[in-house]
Structures are given as structure tokens and as C-alpha cells.
Design a protein around this motif. Structure first.
Motif, PDB file in Angstrom:
ATOM      1  N   THR A  66       0.829  -1.207   0.000  1.00 27.87           N
ATOM      2  CA  THR A  66       0.000   0.000   0.000  1.00 27.87           C
ATOM      3  C   THR A  66       0.864   1.258   0.000  1.00 27.87           C
ATOM      4  N   GLN A  67       2.178   1.093   0.243  1.00 29.30           N
ATOM      5  CA  GLN A  67       3.108   2.221   0.216  1.00 29.30           C
ATOM      6  C   GLN A  67       3.854   2.332  -1.113  1.00 29.30           C
ATOM      7  N   ALA A  68       3.525   1.467  -2.083  1.00 27.64           N
ATOM      8  CA  ALA A  68       4.178   1.528  -3.392  1.00 27.64           C
ATOM      9  C   ALA A  68       3.720   2.762  -4.156  1.00 27.64           C
ATOM     10  N   TYR A  69       4.571   3.252  -5.043  1.00 28.88           N
ATOM     11  CA  TYR A  69       4.246   4.495  -5.739  1.00 28.88           C
ATOM     12  C   TYR A  69       2.940   4.427  -6.532  1.00 28.88           C
ATOM     13  N   PRO A  70       2.551   3.283  -7.156  1.00 27.59           N
ATOM     14  CA  PRO A  70       1.252   3.290  -7.843  1.00 27.59           C
ATOM     15  C   PRO A  70       0.084   3.534  -6.891  1.00 27.59           C
ATOM     16  N   GLU A  71       0.153   2.920  -5.700  1.00 24.98           N
ATOM     17  CA  GLU A  71      -0.901   3.139  -4.706  1.00 24.98           C
ATOM     18  C   GLU A  71      -0.912   4.589  -4.236  1.00 24.98           C
ATOM     19  N   LEU A  72       0.272   5.152  -4.033  1.00 26.94           N
ATOM     20  CA  LEU A  72       0.345   6.547  -3.581  1.00 26.94           C
ATOM     21  C   LEU A  72      -0.216   7.487  -4.636  1.00 26.94           C
ATOM     22  N   TRP A  73       0.099   7.219  -5.903  1.00 29.17           N
ATOM     23  CA  TRP A  73      -0.407   8.078  -6.975  1.00 29.17           C
ATOM     24  C   TRP A  73      -1.916   7.960  -7.094  1.00 29.17           C
ATOM     25  N   ALA A  74      -2.435   6.740  -7.011  1.00 28.41           N
ATOM     26  CA  ALA A  74      -3.880   6.550  -7.107  1.00 28.41           C
ATOM     27  C   ALA A  74      -4.604   7.223  -5.942  1.00 28.41           C
ATOM     28  N   GLU A  75      -4.017   7.119  -4.745  1.00 27.55           N
ATOM     29  CA  GLU A  75      -4.639   7.748  -3.583  1.00 27.55           C
ATOM     30  C   GLU A  75      -4.655   9.264  -3.718  1.00 27.55           C
ATOM     31  N   ALA A  76      -3.566   9.833  -4.245  1.00 28.65           N
ATOM     32  CA  ALA A  76      -3.474  11.286  -4.360  1.00 28.65           C
ATOM     33  C   ALA A  76      -4.303  11.845  -5.511  1.00 28.65           C
ATOM     34  N   ASN A  77      -4.501  11.056  -6.559  1.00 32.00           N
ATOM     35  CA  ASN A  77      -5.117  11.594  -7.776  1.00 32.00           C
ATOM     36  C   ASN A  77      -6.505  11.043  -8.091  1.00 32.00           C
ATOM     37  N   ALA A  78      -6.945  10.030  -7.357  1.00 27.23           N
ATOM     38  CA  ALA A  78      -8.303   9.492  -7.484  1.00 27.23           C
ATOM     39  C   ALA A  78      -8.700   9.244  -8.935  1.00 27.23           C
ATOM     40  N   PRO A  79      -7.975   8.379  -9.643  1.00 26.01           N
ATOM     41  CA  PRO A  79      -8.361   8.077 -11.020  1.00 26.01           C
ATOM     42  C   PRO A  79      -9.696   7.341 -11.074  1.00 26.01           C
ATOM     43  N   ALA A  80     -10.294   7.337 -12.254  1.00 25.65           N
ATOM     44  CA  ALA A  80     -11.583   6.657 -12.409  1.00 25.65           C
ATOM     45  C   ALA A  80     -11.456   5.166 -12.163  1.00 25.65           C
ATOM     46  N   SER A  81     -10.315   4.581 -12.538  1.00 22.00           N
ATOM     47  CA  SER A  81     -10.055   3.172 -12.246  1.00 22.00           C
ATOM     48  C   SER A  81      -8.568   2.977 -12.023  1.00 22.00           C
ATOM     49  N   PHE A  82      -8.229   1.939 -11.269  1.00 24.46           N
ATOM     50  CA  PHE A  82      -6.830   1.657 -10.944  1.00 24.46           C
ATOM     51  C   PHE A  82      -6.645   0.152 -10.852  1.00 24.46           C
ATOM     52  N   ASP A  83      -5.754  -0.385 -11.690  1.00 24.08           N
ATOM     53  CA  ASP A  83      -5.406  -1.802 -11.658  1.00 24.08           C
ATOM     54  C   ASP A  83      -3.910  -1.927 -11.389  1.00 24.08           C
ATOM     55  N   PHE A  84      -3.559  -2.791 -10.441  1.00 24.31           N
ATOM     56  CA  PHE A  84      -2.185  -2.906  -9.958  1.00 24.31           C
ATOM     57  C   PHE A  84      -1.747  -4.354 -10.145  1.00 24.31           C
ATOM     58  N   THR A  85      -0.963  -4.623 -11.192  1.00 21.11           N
ATOM     59  CA  THR A  85      -0.557  -5.995 -11.486  1.00 21.11           C
ATOM     60  C   THR A  85       0.945  -6.218 -11.357  1.00 21.11           C
ATOM     61  N   ALA A  86       1.702  -5.196 -10.959  1.00 20.23           N
ATOM     62  CA  ALA A  86       3.147  -5.359 -10.783  1.00 20.23           C
ATOM     63  C   ALA A  86       3.434  -6.472  -9.784  1.00 20.23           C
ATOM     64  N   CYS A  87       4.556  -7.176  -9.964  1.00 23.04           N
ATOM     65  CA  CYS A  87       4.820  -8.364  -9.143  1.00 23.04           C
ATOM     66  C   CYS A  87       6.307  -8.526  -8.860  1.00 23.04           C
ATOM     67  N   TYR A  88       6.592  -8.846  -7.624  1.00 21.21           N
ATOM     68  CA  TYR A  88       7.953  -9.156  -7.182  1.00 21.21           C
ATOM     69  C   TYR A  88       8.571 -10.243  -8.066  1.00 21.21           C
TER      70      TYR A  88
END
Length: 268
Positions: free
Chosen positions: A64-86
Motif C-alpha cells: 500500500t506504500q508503493a508508488y502506484p498506490e500513492l499516486w492513485a490515492e493522491a489523484n483518485a483516477p476513475a479506475s486503478f489496476d495494480f498488477t506489478a509483481c515481485y
């Protein structure tokens, strides 16, 4: 970069080493509300090292501290999909992560290439086998970055563009690992640290060139991480993390926010 298995061996073998470009507020708000954002990539995008992992993501270690989550939280896009993987390679991104992309996708972020170049194994070699073996491993990784990685990046970038023809694509790079002449009093040699940084620079340069050739934006995180590398007084990168070996050589939560999120905000 995937280090869990290899670093488990290292622990028993060695001592751990030691300006926004957004437009006017009303236009920006409208644009952000319409964003359909998909975050792809490897562990530097999933947030390995930042803690606060989504249990549903399993071994992908999405934080939840990854940059995609931070950007989505700050910018409230219409949709957000997070598929990046270790541990993801270029092949993994193409085969396993592109499902959410479509003609309506407006923003894609991506970091990939470090695992293809074998940086995890290279770091292990540097930790447990000494300077000579470290430099040889770095030479091998550098040759791969020069000769093979560009084609693999091309494959990923073409696939992303095919699936999301209308999206802005932001490719994020990797930081340098070490502050040279820093505060580390033991661990790998300074020569090895400098060579690792040189390989990271080469990876950044190759990635930036391939991204530009595909019309993508490249976000260089190295300036943000300057002064926050391993051996600095304010580290934003883990060295060997004995509590969670998979976090080793990945950004902390501060590195995700101050380094990656800041770089993304600067261009997206």
C-alpha cells in the motif's frame, strides 16, 4: 529484483553489508478524474521493501506504500489496476500483467529489466564472493544490458502499446545502490560499490533510450535517490534485510514516496 532464495544462502555464508508539470487546477482535476490507470512491472513497482503488503497479492508483495498506490490515492483516477509483481521479468509482464489494459486505458506505469539482467544474482555474488567475482558478474550483467535487454524491452513496450493504444506510458528506472565514500564501515569493497552503481547507470541509460524510441516518458529516479543510497546518512534502500530477505536491495517506504512517487508526479 528477486533475491529471496539466493540471499537465504548469503546469510549463512557472509556478513550482511553493512516541480510539478500539472496544468491549472480545474483542468488537472478533470483530467485526473478521467484517468484509467494500470501499474505494471517488477518489485520496484510492486513495492517490495516498503512493507504494508496486501495479503491478497501473495508472493507479488504489492504494498500500500508503493508508488502506484500513492499516486492513485493522491489523484483518485476513475479506475486503478495494480498488477506489478515481485520478481517479474519482461516475459512475465507480457504474459501475466497486461490483462487490465484496453483502449480506454489512459495511464500506464512500468519498471522492468533488472531481473532480466540478473541483478539479484549479481548482488549475491558481490556479497559472498569478493571483489574479483563481483566485477566479473557485473561485466556479465552489463553485457546482457547492452546486447539482449533492448530487444526484450522492445517486446514489452510493443505489447503495452498494442493493448493500450491511447495511454500515456511512463517507464520508471532504478536508483544507484550506494553512496560512494559513505558511512559503511564493512561489507563489499568500494570498488564493487562503484561498479554496481555503474551498471545501474547503464541500465537506466538503455531503458531511457528504448522508452523514448517507443514514444514513452522516462522517469529517472536517480536524482531523487541521491543522498539516500545505501551507506548514506538517510538510506531509502535496504541492504540485506535479515527480517525479510525479499526486501533486500529494494526501496523503503520513504524510497517509494520520496523517490518513485515524486518522480511519477513530476511527469504524470
Amino acid at each position: 529484483m528477486k533475491l529471496r532464495r539466493s540471499l537465504a544462502t548469503a546469510v549463512t555464508a557472509a556478513v550482511a553489508i553493512g516541480v510539478s508539470t500539472l496544468g491549472p487546477a480545474p483542468a488537472s482535476a478533470q483530467e485526473t478524474a478521467a484517468e484509467k490507470y494500470v501499474a505494471l512491472g517488477d518489485s520496484y513497482s510492486s513495492g517490495a521493501g516498503a512493507g504494508s503488503y496486501d495479503s491478497a497479492s501473495g508472493d507479488c508483495k504489492r504494498s500500500t506504500q508503493a508508488y502506484p498506490e500513492l499516486w492513485a490515492e493522491a489523484n483518485a483516477p476513475a479506475s486503478f489496476d495494480f498488477t506489478a509483481c515481485y520478481g517479474a521479468t519482461t516475459t512475465d509482464v507480457v504474459n501475466e500483467q497486461l490483462g487490465p489494459l484496453d483502449t480506454g486505458t489512459t495511464l500506464v506505469t512500468l519498471s522492468v529489466g533488472g531481473n532480466d539482467a540478473g541483478f539479484g544474482d549479481t548482488m549475491l555474488t558481490c556479497v559472498i564472493q569478493g571483489t574479483s567475482a563481483c566485477l566479473d558478474a557485473i561485466d556479465t550483467a552489463t553485457a546482457y544490458i547492452t546486447d539482449t535487454l533492448p530487444g526484450r524491452l522492445d517486446t514489452v513496450y510493443r505489447a503495452v502499446r498494442d493493448e493500450a493504444p491511447n495511454a500515456r506510458v511512463v517507464v520508471l528506472g532504478y536508483p544507484r545502490m550506494y553512496e560512494l565514500d559513505g558511512s559503511c564501515s564493512f561489507g563489499i569493497s568500494e570498488e564493487s560499490r562503484a561498479a554496481i552503481n555503474g551498471a545501474a547507470d547503464h541500465l537506466s541509460e538503455v531503458t531511457a533510450k528504448r522508452a523514448a524510441d517507443h514514444g514513452f516518458t522516462y522517469a529517472d529516479v536517480r536524482p531523487a535517490f541521491a543522498g539516500h543510497e545505501i551507506c548514506s546518512a538517510d538510506e531509502w534502500l535496504h541492504s540485506v534485510n535479515l527480517a525479510d530477505l525479499g526486501d533486500s536491495y529494494h526501496p523503503t517506504a520513504e524510497g517509494q514516496s520520496g523517490g518513485y512517487y515524486a518522480a511519477l508526479e513530476g511527469v504524470a
